[in-house]
Design an enzyme around this catalytic site. Structure first.
Site, PDB file in Angstrom:
ATOM      1  N   TYR A 191       0.823  -1.209   0.000  1.00 16.71           N
ATOM      2  CA  TYR A 191       0.000   0.000   0.000  1.00 16.71           C
ATOM      3  C   TYR A 191       0.861   1.264   0.000  1.00 16.71           C
ATOM      4  CZ  TYR A 191      -4.788  -1.732   0.757  1.00 16.71           C
ATOM      5  OH  TYR A 191      -6.044  -2.287   0.618  1.00 16.71           O
TER       6      TYR A 191
ATOM      7  N   ASP B 259      -3.277 -17.954  -0.211  1.00 17.19           N
ATOM      8  CA  ASP B 259      -4.305 -18.600  -1.048  1.00 17.19           C
ATOM      9  C   ASP B 259      -5.021 -19.694  -0.256  1.00 17.19           C
ATOM     10  OD1 ASP B 259      -1.877 -19.968  -1.058  1.00 17.19           O
ATOM     11  OD2 ASP B 259      -1.956 -20.542  -3.181  1.00 17.19           O
TER      12      ASP B 259
ATOM     13  N   ASP C 196      -6.492  -6.833   3.944  1.00 22.75           N
ATOM     14  CA  ASP C 196      -7.616  -6.156   3.297  1.00 22.75           C
ATOM     15  C   ASP C 196      -8.535  -7.201   2.662  1.00 22.75           C
ATOM     16  OD1 ASP C 196      -9.128  -3.984   2.162  1.00 22.75           O
ATOM     17  OD2 ASP C 196      -8.158  -4.432   0.247  1.00 22.75           O
TER      18      ASP C 196
ATOM     19  N   ASP D  75     -12.448  -8.883   4.195  1.00 20.90           N
ATOM     20  CA  ASP D  75     -13.733  -8.843   3.481  1.00 20.90           C
ATOM     21  C   ASP D  75     -14.319 -10.246   3.401  1.00 20.90           C
ATOM     22  OD1 ASP D  75     -13.496  -6.112   2.942  1.00 20.90           O
ATOM     23  OD2 ASP D  75     -14.200  -6.336   0.875  1.00 20.90           O
TER      24      ASP D  75
ATOM     25  N   LYS E 136       2.967 -15.320   1.823  1.00 20.93           N
ATOM     26  CA  LYS E 136       3.117 -16.003   0.540  1.00 20.93           C
ATOM     27  C   LYS E 136       4.613 -16.297   0.418  1.00 20.93           C
ATOM     28  CE  LYS E 136       1.478 -17.531  -3.399  1.00 20.93           C
ATOM     29  NZ  LYS E 136       0.530 -18.644  -3.514  1.00 20.93           N
TER      30      LYS E 136
HETATM   31  C1  IPM Z   1     -10.449  -1.076   4.043  1.00 25.08           C
HETATM   32  C2  IPM Z   1     -10.713  -0.388   2.728  1.00 25.08           C
HETATM   33  C3  IPM Z   1      -9.554   0.559   2.430  1.00 25.08           C
HETATM   34  C4  IPM Z   1      -8.290  -0.268   2.304  1.00 25.08           C
HETATM   35  C5  IPM Z   1      -9.754   1.469   1.207  1.00 25.08           C
HETATM   36  C6  IPM Z   1     -11.030   2.266   1.290  1.00 25.08           C
HETATM   37  C7  IPM Z   1      -8.582   2.376   1.002  1.00 25.08           C
HETATM   38  O1  IPM Z   1     -10.907  -1.331   1.731  1.00 25.08           O
HETATM   39  O2  IPM Z   1     -10.305  -0.372   5.062  1.00 25.08           O
HETATM   40  O3  IPM Z   1     -10.410  -2.307   4.059  1.00 25.08           O
HETATM   41  O4  IPM Z   1      -7.992  -0.804   1.221  1.00 25.08           O
HETATM   42  O5  IPM Z   1      -7.570  -0.387   3.286  1.00 25.08           O
HETATM   43 MG    MG Z   2     -11.016  -3.342   2.411  1.00 25.17          MG
END
Ligand code: IPM
Ligand code: MG
Length: 360
Positions: A141, A224, A248, A252, A192
């Site tokens: 990042y 993975d 990240d 999710d 990884k």
């Molecule tokens: C998160 C979001 C952020 C990230 C974005 C909005 C920059 O997806 O907090 O997970 O990638 O960290």
């Molecule tokens: Mg995110």
């Protein structure tokens, strides 16, 4: 002395969900004696529209002075064509970096009431309680060099750099270990290492840090496989620790185990435990302004704030119980709705949580 909370609603549904969290904080202040002041400032696309930058100096200054920050979400289709250097997301990334918020805690807990809301079988997810510890101020990042260059052939080439120092890995793995000591005493470090040298080093450092925590069982998994295991048998995990980008993605994925991404709170902490609190979901432009977004992840982020930054763990427990009660009573936003429940909007479920808090 009263604690100062900076509220940054941001973009899209950020405005709506943060309003519900603020309502809850106001209730804690007025009825339960929580000694806080709240300030509000601009971030993200909204800040860009008003000031030409997604992270105005005024916001950064207020953030530096505050005891804790509550953030909604940033981003939206409206700003997608902007240069990447001024996109809404840069506001959030800048804040994380400037404040040194390297430790991102993302708890994925399945509330029993929502077992049916998950797309996975109830027996796979029931009782789920994972803590994802994501490194937040390093890795790909932020790594340099980065950009897009034009080759002699005229073709463009895009590049980003995955880079970690030993000290950055050391401190985030330590955070994960400390957390594991208070939970199930198991840490899975996700990397990884079979392909990326940087994460091969990550693994070495994790092993070294692990030696300082003989009571914690440390394991390693390639990312993975970790993604697969999260949907195959998620309950095998206690604490997961990983890089910025892997965290990240995996968070999710873990969010959906809990029924909805609208349920996952987060805390981003610096070396001294000062923090920013936000739902892990984005600004959801598709449903923004409709009053249907789920504010529970933001409300649960307030609970994390009380626990980690304001030393009010009893009030944090109260919020979590109030969310439980609200779910018990059948209130559901559309994202967590299932047959027979009471489908409500953002404000109604926010009100229900406040009512549950008062009733307790
Ligand atoms: C998160 C979001 C952020 C990230 C974005 C909005 C920059 O997806 O907090 O997970 O990638 O960290
Ligand atoms: Mg995110």
């Amino acid at each position: 002395m009263s604690k100062n909370i900076l509220v940054l609603p941001g973009d899209g549904i950020g405005q709506e969900i943060v309003a519900e969290a603020v309502k809850l904080l106001a209730c804690l202040r007025d009825d339960f004696g929580l000694d806080i002041d709240m300030d509000e400032a601009l971030i993200g696309g909204t800040a860009y529209d008003a000031t030409g930058t997604p992270l105005p100096d005024a916001t950064l200054d207020l953030a530096r002075e505050s005891d804790a920050i509550l953030l909604g979400a940033v981003g939206g289709t409206k700003w997608e064509s902007l240069d990447i250097s001024v996109r809404p997301e840069r506001g959030l990334l800048g804040l994380r970096k400037e404040l040194g918020l390297f430790a991102n805690l993302r708890p994925a807990i399945l509330y029993p009431q929502l077992a049916d809301a998950s797309t996975l079988k109830p027996e796979v997810v029931s009782g789920l309680d994972i803590m994802i510890v994501r490194e937040l101020t390093g890795g790909i990042y932020f790594g340099q060099p980065r950009g897009v260059r034009e080759l002699d052939s005229g073709e463009k080439e895009g590049f980003n750099t995955l880079v970690y120092r030993e000290s950055e890995v050391d401190r985030i793995v330590r955070v994960a270990m400390d957390i594991a000591m208070k939970r199930g005493k198991r840490v899975c470090s996700v990397d990884k290492a079979n392909v990326l040298e940087c994460t091969e080093m990550w693994r070495e450092v994790a092993v070294r840090v692990g030696n300082d925590f003989p009571d914690v069982e440390l394991s390693h998994m390639y990312v993975d496989n970790a993604a697969m295991q999260l949907v195959r048998a998620p309950k095998q995990f206690d604490v997961m620790v990983t890089t910025n980008m892997f965290g990240d993605i995996l968070s999710d994925c873990a969010a959906m185990l809990t029924g909805s991404i609208g349920m996952l709170p987060s805390a981003s902490l610096d070396e001294n435990g000062r923090g920013m609190y936000e739902p892990i979901h984005g600004s959801a432009p598709d449903i923004a302004g409709q009053g249907v977004a789920n504010p529970l992840a933001t409300i649960l982020s307030v609970a994390m704030m009380l626990r980690y930054s304001l030393g009010q763990s009893e009030m944090a427990d109260r919020i979590e119980s109030a969310v439980m009660k609200t779910l018990d009573e059948g209130f559901r936003t559309p994202d967590i709705y299932s047959e027979g429940m009471n489908k409500v909007g953002t404000e109604e479920i926010g009100d229900a949580v406040v009512a549950a808090l008062r009733a307790n």
